[in-house]
Every structure is written in C-alpha cells, then in structure tokens.
Enzyme design. Structure first.
Site, PDB file in Angstrom:
ATOM      1  N   CYS A  44      -5.177  -3.092   2.744  1.00 54.32           N
ATOM      2  CA  CYS A  44      -4.855  -2.815   4.056  1.00 54.32           C
ATOM      3  C   CYS A  44      -5.842  -3.021   4.848  1.00 54.32           C
ATOM      4  CB  CYS A  44      -4.215  -1.455   4.128  1.00 54.32           C
ATOM      5  SG  CYS A  44      -3.281  -1.194   5.867  1.00 54.32           S
TER       6      CYS A  44
ATOM      7  N   LYS B 210      -9.674   1.704  -2.509  1.00 56.95           N
ATOM      8  CA  LYS B 210      -9.947   1.095  -1.146  1.00 56.95           C
ATOM      9  C   LYS B 210     -11.301   1.580  -0.487  1.00 56.95           C
ATOM     10  CE  LYS B 210      -7.342   1.269   3.620  1.00 56.95           C
ATOM     11  NZ  LYS B 210      -6.301   1.891   4.006  1.00 56.95           N
TER      12      LYS B 210
ATOM     13  N   GLU C   4       1.134  -1.258  -0.064  1.00 52.53           N
ATOM     14  CA  GLU C   4       0.154  -0.023  -0.041  1.00 52.53           C
ATOM     15  C   GLU C   4       0.839   1.412   0.011  1.00 52.53           C
ATOM     16  OE1 GLU C   4      -3.772   1.949   2.777  1.00 52.53           O
ATOM     17  OE2 GLU C   4      -1.948   0.761   3.669  1.00 52.53           O
TER      18      GLU C   4
END
Length: 272
Positions: free
Chosen positions: A153, A113, A40
């Site tokens: 993440c 995300k 990330e």
C-alpha cells in the site's frame, strides 16, 4: 504467467474472511490462475483497535494464513497473500505482514510494511504507527516466472524502495492495498504506472474496495500495469476475481528501450 487478482471488501471477522478468501482462491484457480494476489489486510479491516485486538493473532495461530496456505496446496497455485494484521514478537504492537506461498502451501517469503500510513486527509486522519511497528527490510521472493518484489500500500509512494527491488532482480512488484477513496481518486493510477515505468517491472496491485463494516471506504481498482506503463487490467469497484496474462519478456523489452535502471547515478544535493 496467468495471474489472478482478488478484490474484496474485508470485514471485521477473520474466521468469515478465511472461508471467503479460500473460495476466491478456488475461483481464480478454476479460471487458470497460476499465482493469486490478494489485497492488504486480507483477513481483518477494523479501525476499532480495541475490537481488532481481540481478533489479531500470531502468525502461527492466524486462521486466515492457515486457510490460504491450505487453499494454495489444495489448488496447486502460488499465492501472494497481500498482508495480514498479526501480533509482533518484538513489541506490543501489531505488524502488517505479507506472504508469498508456494503450491505446497509453504511460506517462501515474508515482508513487513516499511512505510506506515500517518496522514491527515481533511475529515479523515490515519495513524498506522500508533498500532503497528514498521518493517525494516525490502524483500524479493522467487517464483517460477521470475523474482517478485513485495510491497504494501503506502509503500507505493516511495520510489527508492521500488528501484531497490528492481535493482535486486525483481521483474514484478506486488502492491496489495487498502487505498482510501480520496487518495485513490487522486493518485492510485498515476503512482502505480510511475512505479512500473521507472523500474521496468510488471506492477500487480490487488486492492480492497467498497464500504467496510468498520465504517471506512476503500477505492478498489485493482490494477495490472505493464513495464511500459500500460494498464492491462482495472477491476473497477466491484468485488470479485479477475485474470490477467503476464508476459515476462516485456520486462527486457521495456528496459531495453529505456535503460533507466542502468543509468542511475549517485549525486550530491546543493541547497540553501
């Protein structure tokens, strides 16, 4: 499939990171990697939002994305560019977006995300939503070895996303990350193993590590976890490149032993 994982300590200058990331991709390719996974925020880690704003570009103008696409083509490898901070076209915020890039350097899938990291960890407080807009769509990308689910993440804490990816055909799930040290020490390994076990997928998690120029510290321990929940690679805390061979036949074997994806049912909840 031979996977290469890049574990790095990304700084605050994307131009420098573009050069270093290209060199790491070359190193992985030299070691036989057919697909390379990066963490990330592979181009910029900077909690100073005013300073970061001067380095965040649109997708079309981002130097790291351009360099990685060129490196993929130069070395003939696939790349899962874990994520970059990019300017949104829909708001004045940034977007945390990952990419799947083929050996010609073409982008074949994009993922923004979905779950943003808004937490308080004692002395550390993070409000990702203050600067970033959330994605709204789960994405499975096609590779020559099988479908690859894309996450980033904090998404790892949401099993429903991973189950949806597996139900949509994913045999592998990428979890690029910049995990904090407190959450990493407490939860990183168990979360990734759980996501692999419950989906019967390979989980491939390239991570940030060490002390960053902006003052934060990340946990490292880039992992590859088998569909049976076995840790096949743990890179510890040292930056570098590691190679892991992945047998996609293990997906069918694990799901045949425990067909949890087939056994899922809708249900009601009764509560006071």
């Amino acid at each position: 499939m031979r996977a290469g994982l890049i574990q790095t300590t990304t700084g605050i200058d994307p131009t420098t990171e573009a050069v270093q990331l290209s060199a790491r991709i070359a190193e992985a390719a030299t070691q036989g990697a057919e697909i390379v996974f990066t963490p990330e925020m592979s181009g910029l880690v900077d909690r100073d939002r005013a300073r970061a704003a001067g380095n965040v570009r649109s997708e079309a103008d981002d130097p790291v994305l351009a360099a990685v696409c060129a490196a993929a083509a130069r070395h003939g490898v696939w790349v899962n560019l874990g994520s970059l901070a990019l300017r949104s076209t829909a708001s004045d915020k940034f977007v945390n977006r990952g990419f799947l890039i083929d050996p010609t350097g073409a982008i074949t899938a994009r993922y923004a995300k979905i779950h943003l990291f808004d937490v308080a960890l004692g002395s550390e407080s993070w409000r990702e939503s203050a600067a970033y807009e959330a994605g709204e769509e789960a994405v499975v990308g096609a590779t020559p070895w099988g479908p690859l689910g894309l996450t980033i993440c904090y998404d790892v804490r949401f099993p429903a996303l991973h189950r949806a990816l597996a139900s949509a055909g994913a045999a592998m799930i990428a979890v690029p990350a910049a995990f904090t040290r407190p959450t990493g020490m407490a939860h990183w390994h168990v979360l990734l193993r759980a996501r692999a076990i419950e989906t019967g997928c390979w989980v491939i998690a390239a991570a940030q590590t060490g002390e960053h120029a902006d003052g934060r510290a990340t946990y490292g321990h880039s992992l590859v976890v088998s569909p049976w929940g076995e840790v096949r690679l743990d890179m510890g805390e040292t930056p570098g490149v590691a190679i892991c061979d992945i047998d996609l036949d293990e997906v069918a074997t694990a799901r045949g032993k425990v067909p949890a994806l087939q056994h899922g049912r809708d249900f009601r909840v009764t509560a006071p």
